[in-house]
Motif scaffolding. Structure first.
Motif, PDB file in Angstrom:
ATOM      1  N   ARG A   1       0.851  -1.188   0.000  1.00 38.46           N
ATOM      2  CA  ARG A   1       0.000   0.000   0.000  1.00 38.46           C
ATOM      3  C   ARG A   1       0.887   1.239   0.000  1.00 38.46           C
ATOM      4  N   TYR A   2       0.337   2.336  -0.478  1.00 39.00           N
ATOM      5  CA  TYR A   2       1.054   3.601  -0.574  1.00 39.00           C
ATOM      6  C   TYR A   2       0.347   4.603   0.337  1.00 39.00           C
ATOM      7  N   VAL A   3       1.075   5.149   1.313  1.00 35.33           N
ATOM      8  CA  VAL A   3       0.473   6.000   2.340  1.00 35.33           C
ATOM      9  C   VAL A   3       1.050   7.403   2.249  1.00 35.33           C
ATOM     10  N   ILE A   4       0.151   8.381   2.285  1.00 37.22           N
ATOM     11  CA  ILE A   4       0.529   9.790   2.378  1.00 37.22           C
ATOM     12  C   ILE A   4       0.071  10.267   3.738  1.00 37.22           C
TER      13      ILE A   4
ATOM     14  N   GLY B   1       0.911  18.946  11.867  1.00 39.85           N
ATOM     15  CA  GLY B   1      -0.425  19.350  12.278  1.00 39.85           C
ATOM     16  C   GLY B   1      -1.379  19.779  11.178  1.00 39.85           C
ATOM     17  N   GLN B   2      -0.977  19.707   9.942  1.00 37.47           N
ATOM     18  CA  GLN B   2      -1.876  20.102   8.854  1.00 37.47           C
ATOM     19  C   GLN B   2      -2.782  18.946   8.461  1.00 37.47           C
ATOM     20  N   THR B   3      -3.739  19.200   7.606  1.00 38.06           N
ATOM     21  CA  THR B   3      -4.633  18.154   7.115  1.00 38.06           C
ATOM     22  C   THR B   3      -4.551  18.104   5.595  1.00 38.06           C
ATOM     23  N   ILE B   4      -4.931  16.947   5.049  1.00 35.67           N
ATOM     24  CA  ILE B   4      -5.000  16.801   3.597  1.00 35.67           C
ATOM     25  C   ILE B   4      -6.428  16.423   3.238  1.00 35.67           C
TER      26      ILE B   4
ATOM     27  N   ARG C   1      -3.818   9.373   3.885  1.00 29.83           N
ATOM     28  CA  ARG C   1      -4.573   8.678   2.838  1.00 29.83           C
ATOM     29  C   ARG C   1      -3.791   7.455   2.429  1.00 29.83           C
ATOM     30  N   THR C   2      -4.502   6.386   2.116  1.00 34.58           N
ATOM     31  CA  THR C   2      -3.880   5.139   1.680  1.00 34.58           C
ATOM     32  C   THR C   2      -4.371   4.824   0.277  1.00 34.58           C
TER      33      THR C   2
END
Length: 65
Positions: free
Chosen positions: A23-26, A31-34, A45-46
C-alpha cells in the motif's frame, strides 16, 4: 520520503505492507490536514496502486524535497 508543495505544506510518502499487500500512504506533517476522497479533512490517505498516488501528488503540486 518527504515532499513539499508550493504553499510550503509538507507530507510524508511511504510504501508499506498492510494485510500482506503493498500500500502507498501519504501522511500530513506538522499538524496540517489533507483532503480525503470525499473532500473531508484527514491526517493520512492510503492508496492501493502507485499510479493513483502519483496522480494525487501531481494534482496537489507536491515534489520531493
Amino acid at each position: 520520503m518527504k515532499m513539499i508543495n508550493p504553499k510550503g505544506e509538507e507530507i510524508y510518502y511511504n510504501v508499506v505492507t498492510k494485510h500482506d499487500k503493498v500500500r502507498y500512504v501519504i501522511q500530513a506533517a506538522s499538524g496540517q490536514t489533507i483532503r480525503g476522497r470525499d473532500r473531508q479533512k484527514t491526517k493520512s490517505r492510503t492508496f492501493a496502486q502507485e499510479h493513483q498516488v502519483e496522480a494525487w501528488l501531481r494534482r496537489n503540486g507536491y515534489t520531493a524535497s
